[in-house]
Design a protein around this motif. Structure first.
Motif, PDB file in Angstrom:
ATOM      1  N   MET A   1     -26.552 -22.639 -27.437  1.00  0.00           N
ATOM      2  CA  MET A   1     -25.535 -23.383 -26.991  1.00  0.00           C
ATOM      3  C   MET A   1     -24.128 -22.627 -27.036  1.00  0.00           C
ATOM      4  N   PRO A   2     -23.441 -22.722 -25.931  1.00  0.00           N
ATOM      5  CA  PRO A   2     -21.918 -22.071 -25.874  1.00  0.00           C
ATOM      6  C   PRO A   2     -21.198 -22.419 -26.838  1.00  0.00           C
ATOM      7  N   THR A   3     -20.132 -21.448 -27.164  1.00  0.00           N
ATOM      8  CA  THR A   3     -19.206 -21.809 -28.123  1.00  0.00           C
ATOM      9  C   THR A   3     -17.771 -21.981 -27.924  1.00  0.00           C
ATOM     10  N   LEU A   4     -16.987 -22.854 -28.293  1.00  0.00           N
ATOM     11  CA  LEU A   4     -15.755 -23.077 -28.094  1.00  0.00           C
ATOM     12  C   LEU A   4     -15.078 -22.802 -29.140  1.00  0.00           C
ATOM     13  N   LYS A   5     -14.083 -22.001 -29.531  1.00  0.00           N
ATOM     14  CA  LYS A   5     -13.064 -22.099 -30.841  1.00  0.00           C
ATOM     15  C   LYS A   5     -11.888 -22.626 -30.183  1.00  0.00           C
ATOM     16  N   ILE A   6     -11.207 -23.610 -31.012  1.00  0.00           N
ATOM     17  CA  ILE A   6      -9.956 -23.965 -30.757  1.00  0.00           C
ATOM     18  C   ILE A   6      -8.898 -23.624 -31.786  1.00  0.00           C
ATOM     19  N   PHE A   7      -8.012 -22.868 -31.321  1.00  0.00           N
ATOM     20  CA  PHE A   7      -6.880 -22.049 -32.139  1.00  0.00           C
ATOM     21  C   PHE A   7      -5.658 -23.215 -32.260  1.00  0.00           C
ATOM     22  N   VAL A   8      -5.278 -23.322 -33.585  1.00  0.00           N
ATOM     23  CA  VAL A   8      -4.397 -24.463 -33.613  1.00  0.00           C
ATOM     24  C   VAL A   8      -2.979 -23.838 -34.192  1.00  0.00           C
ATOM     25  N   PHE A  26     -15.461 -31.723 -26.092  1.00  0.00           N
ATOM     26  CA  PHE A  26     -16.096 -30.470 -25.799  1.00  0.00           C
ATOM     27  C   PHE A  26     -17.700 -30.604 -26.251  1.00  0.00           C
ATOM     28  N   GLU A  27     -17.733 -31.198 -27.342  1.00  0.00           N
ATOM     29  CA  GLU A  27     -19.350 -31.432 -28.041  1.00  0.00           C
ATOM     30  C   GLU A  27     -20.046 -32.024 -27.085  1.00  0.00           C
ATOM     31  N   ASP A  28     -19.434 -33.314 -26.512  1.00  0.00           N
ATOM     32  CA  ASP A  28     -20.251 -34.111 -25.630  1.00  0.00           C
ATOM     33  C   ASP A  28     -20.541 -33.054 -24.386  1.00  0.00           C
ATOM     34  N   ALA A  29     -19.610 -32.237 -23.959  1.00  0.00           N
ATOM     35  CA  ALA A  29     -19.990 -31.202 -22.860  1.00  0.00           C
ATOM     36  C   ALA A  29     -21.000 -30.051 -23.193  1.00  0.00           C
ATOM     37  N   GLY A  30     -21.473 -29.955 -24.345  1.00  0.00           N
ATOM     38  CA  GLY A  30     -22.576 -29.018 -24.841  1.00  0.00           C
ATOM     39  C   GLY A  30     -21.913 -27.940 -25.510  1.00  0.00           C
ATOM     40  N   PRO A  49     -15.603 -15.788 -28.209  1.00  0.00           N
ATOM     41  CA  PRO A  49     -16.439 -17.270 -27.946  1.00  0.00           C
ATOM     42  C   PRO A  49     -16.416 -17.353 -26.309  1.00  0.00           C
ATOM     43  N   ASP A  50     -17.382 -18.350 -25.908  1.00  0.00           N
ATOM     44  CA  ASP A  50     -17.633 -18.467 -24.462  1.00  0.00           C
ATOM     45  C   ASP A  50     -16.375 -19.230 -23.903  1.00  0.00           C
ATOM     46  N   LEU A  51     -15.723 -19.750 -24.716  1.00  0.00           N
ATOM     47  CA  LEU A  51     -14.227 -20.522 -24.276  1.00  0.00           C
ATOM     48  C   LEU A  51     -13.258 -20.628 -25.302  1.00  0.00           C
ATOM     49  N   ALA A  52     -12.179 -20.647 -24.971  1.00  0.00           N
ATOM     50  CA  ALA A  52     -11.091 -20.746 -26.250  1.00  0.00           C
ATOM     51  C   ALA A  52     -10.151 -21.963 -25.652  1.00  0.00           C
ATOM     52  N   LEU A  53      -9.646 -22.726 -26.670  1.00  0.00           N
ATOM     53  CA  LEU A  53      -8.707 -23.412 -26.345  1.00  0.00           C
ATOM     54  C   LEU A  53      -7.734 -23.353 -27.244  1.00  0.00           C
ATOM     55  N   PHE A  54      -6.254 -23.263 -26.929  1.00  0.00           N
ATOM     56  CA  PHE A  54      -5.296 -23.145 -27.867  1.00  0.00           C
ATOM     57  C   PHE A  54      -4.446 -24.352 -27.854  1.00  0.00           C
ATOM     58  N   CYS A  55      -3.970 -24.969 -28.847  1.00  0.00           N
ATOM     59  CA  CYS A  55      -3.458 -26.114 -29.230  1.00  0.00           C
ATOM     60  C   CYS A  55      -2.129 -25.620 -29.926  1.00  0.00           C
ATOM     61  N   VAL A  56      -0.830 -25.560 -29.131  1.00  0.00           N
ATOM     62  CA  VAL A  56       0.187 -24.892 -30.006  1.00  0.00           C
ATOM     63  C   VAL A  56       1.533 -25.788 -29.719  1.00  0.00           C
ATOM     64  N   ILE A 146     -12.360 -29.980 -18.316  1.00  0.00           N
ATOM     65  CA  ILE A 146     -13.832 -30.000 -18.336  1.00  0.00           C
ATOM     66  C   ILE A 146     -14.378 -30.046 -17.079  1.00  0.00           C
ATOM     67  N   ASP A 147     -14.068 -31.035 -16.382  1.00  0.00           N
ATOM     68  CA  ASP A 147     -14.856 -31.255 -15.121  1.00  0.00           C
ATOM     69  C   ASP A 147     -14.419 -30.393 -13.963  1.00  0.00           C
ATOM     70  N   GLU A 148     -13.112 -30.246 -13.573  1.00  0.00           N
ATOM     71  CA  GLU A 148     -12.426 -29.331 -12.642  1.00  0.00           C
ATOM     72  C   GLU A 148     -12.995 -27.906 -12.758  1.00  0.00           C
ATOM     73  N   GLN A 149     -12.958 -27.386 -14.063  1.00  0.00           N
ATOM     74  CA  GLN A 149     -13.341 -25.932 -14.249  1.00  0.00           C
ATOM     75  C   GLN A 149     -15.060 -25.762 -14.274  1.00  0.00           C
ATOM     76  N   GLY A 150     -15.581 -26.778 -14.218  1.00  0.00           N
ATOM     77  CA  GLY A 150     -17.035 -26.825 -14.285  1.00  0.00           C
ATOM     78  C   GLY A 150     -17.725 -26.169 -15.547  1.00  0.00           C
ATOM     79  N   LEU A 151     -17.023 -26.643 -16.922  1.00  0.00           N
ATOM     80  CA  LEU A 151     -17.496 -26.486 -18.104  1.00  0.00           C
ATOM     81  C   LEU A 151     -18.668 -27.242 -18.477  1.00  0.00           C
ATOM     82  N   ARG A 152     -18.966 -28.296 -18.295  1.00  0.00           N
ATOM     83  CA  ARG A 152     -19.927 -29.142 -18.724  1.00  0.00           C
ATOM     84  C   ARG A 152     -21.240 -28.474 -18.584  1.00  0.00           C
ATOM     85  N   GLN A 153     -22.026 -28.338 -19.737  1.00  0.00           N
ATOM     86  CA  GLN A 153     -23.486 -27.713 -19.829  1.00  0.00           C
ATOM     87  C   GLN A 153     -24.267 -28.499 -19.216  1.00  0.00           C
ATOM     88  N   ALA A 154     -25.411 -28.037 -18.781  1.00  0.00           N
ATOM     89  CA  ALA A 154     -26.358 -28.960 -17.992  1.00  0.00           C
ATOM     90  C   ALA A 154     -27.578 -29.374 -19.161  1.00  0.00           C
TER      91      ALA A 154
END
Length: 154
Positions: A1-8, A26-30, A49-56, A146-154
């Protein structure tokens, strides 16, 4: 399963609330999602991580919140190559502060770019003068991202 780390990066908890609200999308997106409230540079690079999100959020004169300052300082001092990092960024600010509006998020975005990281799509900037609850803007943005960047996992 790909990983996403959210940095706060938060002062009063608004950015943490945004992170916790978008996490299920993001959990629903896999993705296996980790929210980091006291992030370190090691959290970012070991392993990357496979993907990172920064909430700043922004504090002071357009500065990063205190909990994210050590992360940014380590990034500047150690200069890791982040050419494999794909990320998104949600910046919280208050437009009544003029030129420093969303300054924390903008500074972090520039710092990540300097190290070769690749932001996917546009940065979301949430204005506290217009939006009482930041997640009212962040949730639809995350769904589109998620949709525009094609981030949803199959």
């Amino acid at each position: 399963m790909p990983t996403l780390k959210i940095f706060v990066g938060t002062v009063y908890g608004g950015a943490l609330d945004v992170a916790e609200q978008v996490k299920p999308l993001f959990e629903d997106a896999g993705y296996s999602v980790t929210v980091l409230e006291q992030p370190t540079l090691e959290d970012l690079v070991e392993p990357l991580p496979d993907l990172a999100l920064f909430c700043v959020s922004t504090t002071g004169s357009g500065d990063l919140p205190g909990n994210l300052t050590p992360f940014a300082r380590a990034l500047q001092e150690r200069h890791p190559a982040l050419t494999e990092l794909r990320y998104g960024l949600i910046a919280l600010g208050d437009s009544s502060y003029g030129d420093t509006y969303c300054g924390g998020g903008r500074r972090l975005d520039a710092l990540l770019e300097e190290h070769g990281a690749r932001r996917l799509g546009e940065r979301l900037e949430v204005d506290a003068m217009e939006t009482f609850m930041a997640d009212d803007e962040a949730l639809p943005w995350a769904e589109r991202w998620i949709d525009e960047q094609g981030l949803r996992q199959a």
